[in-house]
Design a protein around this motif. Structure first.
Motif, PDB file in Angstrom:
ATOM      1  N   ARG A   1       0.752  -1.189   0.171  1.00  0.00           N
ATOM      2  CA  ARG A   1      -0.012   0.020  -0.152  1.00  0.00           C
ATOM      3  C   ARG A   1       1.036   1.252  -0.016  1.00  0.00           C
ATOM      4  NH1 ARG A   1      -3.958   0.355   4.867  1.00  0.00           N
ATOM      5  NH2 ARG A   1      -1.990   0.738   5.717  1.00  0.00           N
ATOM      6  N   GLU A   2       1.854   1.249   0.853  1.00  0.00           N
ATOM      7  CA  GLU A   2       2.812   2.524   1.017  1.00  0.00           C
ATOM      8  C   GLU A   2       3.466   2.631  -0.540  1.00  0.00           C
ATOM      9  OE1 GLU A   2       5.330   2.998   4.332  1.00  0.00           O
ATOM     10  OE2 GLU A   2       4.055   1.649   5.419  1.00  0.00           O
ATOM     11  N   LEU A   3       3.891   1.438  -1.147  1.00  0.00           N
ATOM     12  CA  LEU A   3       4.489   1.560  -2.386  1.00  0.00           C
ATOM     13  C   LEU A   3       3.649   2.244  -3.466  1.00  0.00           C
ATOM     14  CD1 LEU A   3       6.697  -1.557  -2.403  1.00  0.00           C
ATOM     15  CD2 LEU A   3       7.606   1.028  -2.592  1.00  0.00           C
TER      16      LEU A   3
ATOM     17  N   GLY B   1      14.047   1.766   0.685  1.00  0.00           N
ATOM     18  CA  GLY B   1      13.917   0.839   2.053  1.00  0.00           C
ATOM     19  C   GLY B   1      12.477   0.034   1.760  1.00  0.00           C
ATOM     20  N   LEU B   2      11.459   0.718   1.360  1.00  0.00           N
ATOM     21  CA  LEU B   2      10.376  -0.199   1.116  1.00  0.00           C
ATOM     22  C   LEU B   2      10.548  -1.316   0.247  1.00  0.00           C
ATOM     23  CD1 LEU B   2       7.587   2.818   0.919  1.00  0.00           C
ATOM     24  CD2 LEU B   2       7.917   1.342   2.853  1.00  0.00           C
ATOM     25  N   TRP B   3      11.123  -0.994  -0.677  1.00  0.00           N
ATOM     26  CA  TRP B   3      11.413  -2.096  -1.910  1.00  0.00           C
ATOM     27  C   TRP B   3      12.166  -3.369  -1.215  1.00  0.00           C
ATOM     28  CZ3 TRP B   3      13.245   1.680  -6.217  1.00  0.00           C
ATOM     29  CH2 TRP B   3      12.218   1.867  -6.865  1.00  0.00           C
ATOM     30  N   ASP B   4      13.219  -2.795  -0.587  1.00  0.00           N
ATOM     31  CA  ASP B   4      14.177  -3.801   0.230  1.00  0.00           C
ATOM     32  C   ASP B   4      13.585  -4.632   1.303  1.00  0.00           C
ATOM     33  OD1 ASP B   4      16.117  -3.072  -1.508  1.00  0.00           O
ATOM     34  OD2 ASP B   4      17.259  -1.970  -0.093  1.00  0.00           O
ATOM     35  N   GLU B   5      12.677  -3.960   1.915  1.00  0.00           N
ATOM     36  CA  GLU B   5      11.855  -4.777   3.026  1.00  0.00           C
ATOM     37  C   GLU B   5      10.942  -5.682   2.578  1.00  0.00           C
ATOM     38  OE1 GLU B   5       9.210  -4.310   7.041  1.00  0.00           O
ATOM     39  OE2 GLU B   5       9.736  -2.319   6.092  1.00  0.00           O
TER      40      GLU B   5
END
Length: 168
Positions: free
Chosen positions: A124-126, A145-149
Motif C-alpha cells: 500500500r505504501e509503495l 527501503g520499502l522495496w528492500d523490506e
C-alpha cells in the motif's frame, strides 16, 4: 581440521561463547524479518550459516565420532546463541530442539507468515508514495527501503515447510 583452521565451519573462535549476542533485538514474534536477517548475517560471518540451512549435516556418530563431536559442539553453541536471541516466552517453545536447524525452521514456520499484514502495508505504501516536497535523495531512500523490506519477505526465509512459497 586443525585447531586454527578459521575457514572450517566447526572452528570456534576463543571469543565465541554460549551467551554471545548475535542481534541487538531479541525475537518477540513481531520482528521476525529483521531478527532473521540479523541472525543470517551474524552466522554467515562466523561461517556457521550451514547449521541452520541444513547445508552442514550431522555426521554419523558411529562412523566418525570425532567429526560428530565437533559438529555437536558447534551445533550446541549455535543453539545457545539462538536461544539467547529470543524473548523468554519463545525460548520455552524451542528449548528441547536438538539442532539449530530445527529451531530455525520452527521459528520461520511460525513467524514468517505473521508478516502478511506488514506485506500488505508495504504494498500500500509503495502504491501511494510520492515525492512531495522531499529531496529526490530522501524520496529514493524511502522508496528503496520499502522495496528492500518487501523483497526480504520473499527472499529471506529458508524454512522447509513452504511458508516462503505460500507468501509468493
Amino acid at each position: 581440521m586443525g585447531d586454527n583452521d578459521h575457514s572450517h565451519p566447526f572452528f570456534l573462535h576463543h571469543s565465541d561463547h554460549p551467551n554471545l549476542v548475535l542481534v541487538s533485538k531479541k525475537l518477540n514474534g513481531d520482528n521476525y524479518t529483521t531478527w532473521a536477517r540479523g541472525i543470517h548475517i551474524s552466522l554467515s560471518v562466523k561461517n556457521k550459516l550451514g547449521f541452520i540451512t541444513g547445508d552442514i549435516e550431522e555426521p554419523s556418530s558411529s562412523e566418525d565420532p570425532d567429526t560428530h563431536a565437533a559438529w555437536r559442539c558447534c551445533n550446541d553453541m549455535i543453539l545457545s546463541w539462538l536461544l539467547h536471541s529470543l524473548k523468554p516466552e519463545l525460548v520455552e517453545s524451542v528449548l528441547f530442539s536438538t539442532t539449530a536447524q530445527a529451531v530455525w525452521d520452527d521459528l520461520c514456520e511460525r513467524f514468517s507468515q505473521s508478516n502478511i499484514p506488514r506485506i500488505f502495508q508495504l504494498n500500500r505504501e509503495l502504491a501511494t508514495i510520492s515525492q512531495g516536497t522531499s529531496f529526490v535523495s530522501a524520496y529514493f531512500t524511502r522508496l528503496k527501503g520499502l522495496w528492500d523490506e518487501l523483497a526480504s519477505y520473499n527472499e529471506h526465509c529458508t524454512c522447509s515447510y513452504g511458508a516462503k512459497n505460500d507468501r509468493q
